[in-house]
Design an enzyme around this catalytic site. Sequence first.
Site, mmCIF file in Angstrom:
data_model
loop_
_atom_site.group_PDB
_atom_site.id
_atom_site.type_symbol
_atom_site.label_atom_id
_atom_site.label_comp_id
_atom_site.label_asym_id
_atom_site.label_seq_id
_atom_site.Cartn_x
_atom_site.Cartn_y
_atom_site.Cartn_z
ATOM 1 C CG HIS A 56 -0.480 -1.408 -4.002
ATOM 2 N ND1 HIS A 56 -0.089 -0.548 -3.001
ATOM 3 C CD2 HIS A 56 -1.476 -0.768 -4.677
ATOM 4 C CE1 HIS A 56 -0.809 0.563 -3.075
ATOM 5 N NE2 HIS A 56 -1.659 0.452 -4.072
ATOM 6 N N GLY A 57 0.791 -5.928 -3.333
ATOM 7 C CA GLY A 57 1.088 -7.233 -3.905
ATOM 8 C C GLY A 57 2.236 -7.925 -3.201
#
Length: 471
Positions: free
Chosen positions: A326-327
């Site tokens: 996600h990041g």
Amino acid sequence: MLSHSVQYLVFVIAVFALYWAVHRHYWPRIGVLLVASLFFYAAFTPFPILIFLVGVTVDHLCVKGMARAQSQGVRKALVTVSVVSNLSLLAGFKYLEMLRQSLLSLLAPWGIEVRAEPFNLLMPVGLSFFVFQAISYTVDVYRQKASAEHSFIEHLLYLLFFPRVVSGPIVRASELMVHFRQTPSLTPEAGGHALFRIAVGLVKKLVIADVLGAGLVDPVFAAPEKYASAECIVAAVAYTFELYYDFSGYSDIAIGVAALFGFKFPENFNRPYLAKNIGEFWNRWHLSLSTWLRDYLYRPLGGNRVSKPRVLFNLMTVMVLGGLWHGADWRFAVWGAVHGVALCVSRCWEWSVGKPESPGIPRVALGMLTTFTIVVLTRVVFRAADMAHAGEFYERMMAGVPGIANVSPLVWGMLAAAVFFHAVPMKLYTVSSDLFVRMPVPVRAAVLVVLGLGIRHLSAVEARPYVYLQF
């Protein structure tokens, strides 16, 4: 060009007209979709298209090589090249700077110098979705679950098909690529259902998600110390619903637009906040990612077929890596790890007491409340700028500072609408879609116009980018 913008609406209408004008002819219709997809992506930033072309070329050569190879060792080497190539692309653009900063913080106290200047690599939009979909195809070819007979143009279109290229859903080759050579069809009923799905997605995004975000979530997360404890708690709940309606709204639009061109995308959400345990939550939330992690990471690690300690290890590994997907920030790893611990606790509980065949209402309610609380609390880490900021937000939540005056009536109304539309049976959406389709065309057009005006009136803020656009 965001999919909830007027420009995107005009773009889809133009592509729709061209596509169905030539839909009986293979190369013209494929050409329309490919040019439209390249144009759509270039509207964000054109340079990454060259990077994607290189990635698709490597994958396509590996796929063709696997189709011709007689040796299993050669096939395994080719799929390894494809997977490593894709993961290297993801690591280079998404995680290299994070690793540099981590090394800097770890080695600086010891006097060891690390490159001080940031790499300043701009991550291509939708790179994570591109890479995961690319890996799914080459691995499925290796497993002989997908055909290797597709052309380079089909392979490229599969990965850059404009309805889903930015934020998914992650579509398997068996759900999209195999239909490229089939002459498409679109009945008036199917078109009506697609328009209804797009309208639902726009309402989710522009009315509910954006109002919650601009009306409460953004200001509270920006300066939690200025707000009361209850307001911080409400903001955390509001963000939980904002994220759902933002992403599921995008998915609805993507599914609806794909249907207008004769393609069926998989569902991406199934009322996740009604889950009775954390495992069920992940079987309802971002389904295309959850099933990808299951099929291409969890099961290759051994899945449930190994010892219990190894099963727990597999769960933790999948959730930490899924969090990092996600990041490029260690807080996403923390977020994934907390969910991993919750999954491990849930699995150990099932091993010790078993699954109840028909749990009573109190147990179901307690399970739903517990699961939703875990989701809301971990969303703080997901939304905060960094772990220090998340800690400040948690501290403010627990400070016991009274007050709720900063939550406006509009935000309360949107929260109530978010809870209501999330909880209603899916049959209500099906019945509503059927009613829309049965309306005369002029009435349908009038309904859409009124809906557009209502969205413009209720959404008192400028249209915001999708949350998952950064992934």
